[in-house]
Scaffold this motif. Structure first.
Motif, PDB file in Angstrom:
ATOM      1  N   ASP A 262       8.689   9.930  10.214  1.00 51.71           N
ATOM      2  CA  ASP A 262       9.280  11.187  10.666  1.00 51.71           C
ATOM      3  C   ASP A 262       9.116  11.233  12.180  1.00 51.71           C
ATOM      4  O   ASP A 262       7.989  11.185  12.682  1.00 51.71           O
ATOM      5  N   PRO A 263      10.214  11.309  12.962  1.00 47.63           N
ATOM      6  CA  PRO A 263      10.081  11.302  14.428  1.00 47.63           C
ATOM      7  C   PRO A 263       9.271  12.473  14.965  1.00 47.63           C
ATOM      8  O   PRO A 263       8.781  12.419  16.095  1.00 47.63           O
ATOM      9  N   HIS A 264       9.094  13.510  14.156  1.00 47.12           N
ATOM     10  CA  HIS A 264       8.298  14.660  14.584  1.00 47.12           C
ATOM     11  C   HIS A 264       6.812  14.477  14.273  1.00 47.12           C
ATOM     12  O   HIS A 264       5.963  15.041  14.951  1.00 47.12           O
ATOM     13  N   LYS A 265       6.500  13.677  13.233  1.00 47.30           N
ATOM     14  CA  LYS A 265       5.119  13.571  12.768  1.00 47.30           C
ATOM     15  C   LYS A 265       4.574  12.148  12.759  1.00 47.30           C
ATOM     16  O   LYS A 265       3.371  11.944  12.640  1.00 47.30           O
ATOM     17  N   GLY A 266       5.437  11.150  12.830  1.00 51.13           N
ATOM     18  CA  GLY A 266       4.988   9.774  12.793  1.00 51.13           C
ATOM     19  C   GLY A 266       5.018   9.186  11.391  1.00 51.13           C
ATOM     20  O   GLY A 266       5.734   9.664  10.515  1.00 51.13           O
ATOM     21  N   LEU A 267       4.214   8.144  11.171  1.00 53.01           N
ATOM     22  CA  LEU A 267       4.205   7.419   9.899  1.00 53.01           C
ATOM     23  C   LEU A 267       3.347   8.113   8.842  1.00 53.01           C
ATOM     24  O   LEU A 267       2.295   8.674   9.155  1.00 53.01           O
ATOM     25  N   SER A 268       3.810   8.048   7.605  1.00 51.96           N
ATOM     26  CA  SER A 268       3.043   8.550   6.465  1.00 51.96           C
ATOM     27  C   SER A 268       3.189   7.568   5.310  1.00 51.96           C
ATOM     28  O   SER A 268       4.180   6.845   5.214  1.00 51.96           O
ATOM     29  N   ILE A 269       2.181   7.558   4.434  1.00 47.98           N
ATOM     30  CA  ILE A 269       2.203   6.715   3.239  1.00 47.98           C
ATOM     31  C   ILE A 269       2.116   7.628   2.025  1.00 47.98           C
ATOM     32  O   ILE A 269       1.256   8.511   1.961  1.00 47.98           O
ATOM     33  N   PHE A 270       3.017   7.403   1.072  1.00 47.93           N
ATOM     34  CA  PHE A 270       3.035   8.233  -0.130  1.00 47.93           C
ATOM     35  C   PHE A 270       2.836   7.370  -1.370  1.00 47.93           C
ATOM     36  O   PHE A 270       3.440   6.302  -1.492  1.00 47.93           O
ATOM     37  N   GLU A 271       2.005   7.850  -2.272  1.00 47.57           N
ATOM     38  CA  GLU A 271       1.842   7.243  -3.591  1.00 47.57           C
ATOM     39  C   GLU A 271       2.462   8.203  -4.599  1.00 47.57           C
ATOM     40  O   GLU A 271       2.119   9.392  -4.627  1.00 47.57           O
ATOM     41  N   VAL A 272       3.392   7.717  -5.397  1.00 45.68           N
ATOM     42  CA  VAL A 272       4.106   8.569  -6.347  1.00 45.68           C
ATOM     43  C   VAL A 272       3.507   8.377  -7.732  1.00 45.68           C
ATOM     44  O   VAL A 272       3.473   7.262  -8.254  1.00 45.68           O
ATOM     45  N   LYS A 273       3.040   9.455  -8.315  1.00 44.78           N
ATOM     46  CA  LYS A 273       2.449   9.405  -9.646  1.00 44.78           C
ATOM     47  C   LYS A 273       3.190  10.365 -10.563  1.00 44.78           C
ATOM     48  O   LYS A 273       3.501  11.495 -10.180  1.00 44.78           O
ATOM     49  N   GLU A 274       3.461   9.932 -11.780  1.00 45.06           N
ATOM     50  CA  GLU A 274       4.081  10.802 -12.764  1.00 45.06           C
ATOM     51  C   GLU A 274       3.358  10.644 -14.092  1.00 45.06           C
ATOM     52  O   GLU A 274       2.615   9.689 -14.305  1.00 45.06           O
ATOM     53  N   GLY A 275       3.570  11.564 -14.994  1.00 43.95           N
ATOM     54  CA  GLY A 275       2.925  11.504 -16.304  1.00 43.95           C
ATOM     55  C   GLY A 275       1.737  12.437 -16.379  1.00 43.95           C
ATOM     56  O   GLY A 275       1.084  12.759 -15.380  1.00 43.95           O
ATOM     57  N   GLU A 276       1.438  12.863 -17.598  1.00 45.70           N
ATOM     58  CA  GLU A 276       0.384  13.855 -17.833  1.00 45.70           C
ATOM     59  C   GLU A 276      -0.994  13.330 -17.443  1.00 45.70           C
ATOM     60  O   GLU A 276      -1.804  14.049 -16.846  1.00 45.70           O
ATOM     61  N   VAL A 277      -1.266  12.051 -17.743  1.00 49.07           N
ATOM     62  CA  VAL A 277      -2.593  11.486 -17.449  1.00 49.07           C
ATOM     63  C   VAL A 277      -2.830  11.446 -15.947  1.00 49.07           C
ATOM     64  O   VAL A 277      -3.891  11.861 -15.461  1.00 49.07           O
ATOM     65  N   ASN A 278      -1.848  10.960 -15.193  1.00 49.92           N
ATOM     66  CA  ASN A 278      -2.002  10.895 -13.741  1.00 49.92           C
ATOM     67  C   ASN A 278      -2.169  12.287 -13.140  1.00 49.92           C
ATOM     68  O   ASN A 278      -2.947  12.485 -12.194  1.00 49.92           O
ATOM     69  N   HIS A 279      -1.428  13.242 -13.672  1.00 51.27           N
ATOM     70  CA  HIS A 279      -1.534  14.610 -13.175  1.00 51.27           C
ATOM     71  C   HIS A 279      -2.929  15.167 -13.431  1.00 51.27           C
ATOM     72  O   HIS A 279      -3.538  15.797 -12.558  1.00 51.27           O
ATOM     73  N   LYS A 280      -3.455  14.892 -14.616  1.00 53.69           N
ATOM     74  CA  LYS A 280      -4.786  15.378 -14.976  1.00 53.69           C
ATOM     75  C   LYS A 280      -5.856  14.736 -14.081  1.00 53.69           C
ATOM     76  O   LYS A 280      -6.783  15.410 -13.601  1.00 53.69           O
ATOM     77  N   ILE A 281      -5.707  13.417 -13.838  1.00 49.37           N
ATOM     78  CA  ILE A 281      -6.671  12.715 -12.973  1.00 49.37           C
ATOM     79  C   ILE A 281      -6.604  13.262 -11.555  1.00 49.37           C
ATOM     80  O   ILE A 281      -7.646  13.498 -10.915  1.00 49.37           O
ATOM     81  N   SER A 282      -5.397  13.465 -11.054  1.00 47.71           N
ATOM     82  CA  SER A 282      -5.237  13.973  -9.688  1.00 47.71           C
ATOM     83  C   SER A 282      -5.894  15.337  -9.528  1.00 47.71           C
ATOM     84  O   SER A 282      -6.565  15.604  -8.515  1.00 47.71           O
TER      85      SER A 282
ATOM     86  N   VAL B   5       0.865  -1.180   0.000  1.00 49.63           N
ATOM     87  CA  VAL B   5       0.000   0.000   0.000  1.00 49.63           C
ATOM     88  C   VAL B   5       0.899   1.227   0.000  1.00 49.63           C
ATOM     89  O   VAL B   5       1.668   1.441   0.934  1.00 49.63           O
ATOM     90  N   GLY B   6       0.842   2.007  -1.070  1.00 54.34           N
ATOM     91  CA  GLY B   6       1.708   3.166  -1.204  1.00 54.34           C
ATOM     92  C   GLY B   6       3.075   2.793  -1.761  1.00 54.34           C
ATOM     93  O   GLY B   6       3.508   1.643  -1.686  1.00 54.34           O
ATOM     94  N   ASP B   7       3.740   3.776  -2.343  1.00 60.09           N
ATOM     95  CA  ASP B   7       5.088   3.571  -2.885  1.00 60.09           C
ATOM     96  C   ASP B   7       6.177   3.793  -1.846  1.00 60.09           C
ATOM     97  O   ASP B   7       7.277   3.274  -1.974  1.00 60.09           O
ATOM     98  N   ILE B   8       5.862   4.591  -0.822  1.00 58.95           N
ATOM     99  CA  ILE B   8       6.845   4.916   0.215  1.00 58.95           C
ATOM    100  C   ILE B   8       6.157   4.849   1.571  1.00 58.95           C
ATOM    101  O   ILE B   8       5.079   5.421   1.767  1.00 58.95           O
ATOM    102  N   LEU B   9       6.772   4.137   2.512  1.00 64.84           N
ATOM    103  CA  LEU B   9       6.357   4.157   3.911  1.00 64.84           C
ATOM    104  C   LEU B   9       7.396   4.989   4.648  1.00 64.84           C
ATOM    105  O   LEU B   9       8.565   4.614   4.709  1.00 64.84           O
ATOM    106  N   SER B  10       6.984   6.124   5.156  1.00 61.75           N
ATOM    107  CA  SER B  10       7.934   7.082   5.721  1.00 61.75           C
ATOM    108  C   SER B  10       7.668   7.308   7.201  1.00 61.75           C
ATOM    109  O   SER B  10       6.513   7.430   7.621  1.00 61.75           O
TER     110      SER B  10
END
Length: 423
Positions: A151-171, A144-149
């Motif tokens: 941060d000791p200041h904020k805790g856990l976060s999940i990031f999904e990385v999208k690139e390309g014109e179509v993904n940008h338009k959908i987002s 689930v997600g491309d990055i599990l991050s």
């Protein structure tokens, strides 16, 4: 099923980076309670640990992106190192790790496109230098997600990385739609962009739903799984589970004297440890003969601890609470741990502990299977265990917890019953 011996120096180096980056600060931690109150020491501790983890991950990424092929042993090693980082970020909590695993096969490391994800991870560190952004594709179970991050200041976060014109338009459109909720605009957008964009939007919505689900479970302990529709509940109170780490360490130590050692835990978990002696090559045969003489049968679950390197959700050997020397002995073939559970003895042990054991009906078993569950079947029947107020079916996952997380059988069953009663 042991790693290539030529990899041991590299494995030791990556282990030091991934799992021991903060050990120089251990003398400063006088007690766990004091550590919880000392925020400055916590930040220093996490920062040092994450620096080592990032160094290990950077090496793996560079090796994966190089021109030469990866050996099978290399890929197992790199995933084990990445998994050990993931388990540290998750506090070794299986209840959280399970939410990240969708049962899919992870992509071949050489076929993964790390470029954009690595750039995103680097950007995270630039903004927050104390953070550890773990690349999901490196692990065996983070799906689930491309990055599990973390941060000791904020805790856990999940990031999904999208690139390309179509993904940008959908987002951009989804951001607009979440604010306005205009179905007419949605219809127009899909009509204009076509079926390919519609399918990609559906994938992105599913990914977003899974990320939201995992975030909700980890923050509040309650959420509905978007794939199964089932409500997931993780009790807030701590539920203690007895472990057999002490017995494992004793076995490893005793095996050094005569080359082997045996133990039976809770009258039903059989464990054998074999050192690098003439008996080692046939250790699995010797173990199975002993176990079968003690009541084991063809339906009894069996495993070797080294199997954990190929089992998603198994705690990596790097993360087990055994000596560093024993970790590398197990990974590189100088010691071998065999394990088996006598189901008949386990059920008797549960009854002796005051639990109620019964066979599941065909209807109950069918209902579980239709929900995607995998009930363990003993003599062709599913098995239910309860305490008089609630019962549960024995699932294959229980044996994974016993074998690869060092949990004692009856304590594991009691803890699951206790958690289910809190819902």
């Amino acid at each position: 099923m042991t790693l290539d011996s030529a990899l041991e120096p590299l494995a030791r180096d990556l282990y030091e980076k991934a799992c021991c980056g903060s050990k120089r600060l251990l003398p400063d931690i006088r007690s766990r309670s004091e550590f919880k109150e000392d925020r400055a020491l916590q930040i220093k501790f996490y920062s040092a640990a994450h620096e080592g983890m990032r160094a290990a991950q950077n090496y793996i990424v560079q090796r994966v992106e190089s021109d030469s092929d990866l050996t099978f042993s290399e890929e197992l090693l790199y995933r084990s190192i990445a998994d050990s980082i993931a388990w540290q970020l998750l506090g070794e909590q299986l209840c959280y790790a399970r939410r990240f695993f969708l049962g899919n096969k992870q992509p071949n490391l050489k076929e993964s496109n790390f470029g954009s994800v690595v750039n995103a991870a680097n950007s995270i560190v630039e903004d927050n230098p104390d953070t550890m952004p773990l690349l999901s594709d490196l692990t065996s179970f983070i799906q689930v997600g491309d990055i599990l991050s973390f941060d000791p200041h904020k805790g856990l976060s999940i990031f999904e990385v999208k690139e390309g014109e179509v993904n940008h338009k959908i987002s951009q459109f989804l951001e607009f739609y979440s604010e306005r909720g205009c179905d007419r605009a949605l219809h127009y957008f899909l009509s204009q962009e076509g079926p390919h964009t519609a399918k990609q939007m559906q994938r992105m919505i599913r990914q977003s739903g899974r990320m939201t689900h995992v975030s909700e479970v980890m923050s509040s302990g309650v959420s509905t799984d978007p794939d199964s529709g089932q409500k997931v509940f993780i009790p807030e109170e701590f539920i203690s589970i007895s472990e057999w780490n002490d017995e494992l360490n004793a076995l490893l130590s005793r095996s050094e004297d005569k080359g082997w050692a045996l133990d039976v835990i809770e009258d039903c978990l059989f464990v054998g440890c074999y050192a690098d002696t003439p008996l080692y090559q046939g250790s699995h045969i010797a173990f199975n003969l002993w176990f079968d003489e003690c009541g084991g049968d063809a339906e009894s679950p069996r495993a070797s601890l080294i199997d954990s390197v190929r089992s998603p959700l198994a705690l990596p050997i790097f993360s087990h609470h055994i000596s560093v020397a024993n970790k590398f002995d197990l990974l590189f073939g100088r010691k071998h741990i065999c394990m088996a559970v006598s189901v008949e003895k386990l059920l008797k042990k549960c009854e002796g502990a005051g639990l109620i054991v019964r066979e599941g009906t065909n209807k109950e078993t069918s209902r579980l299977e239709q929900m995607g569950a995998k009930p363990y079947k003993y003599r062709g029947k599913s098995i239910f265990i309860g305490d008089g107020s609630k019962d549960m079916a024995i699932m294959d996952g229980i044996f994974m917890r016993i074998f690869f997380h060092g949990q004692k059988p009856v304590s594991t069953i009691r803890s699951i019953l206790s958690a289910s009663q809190s819902t």
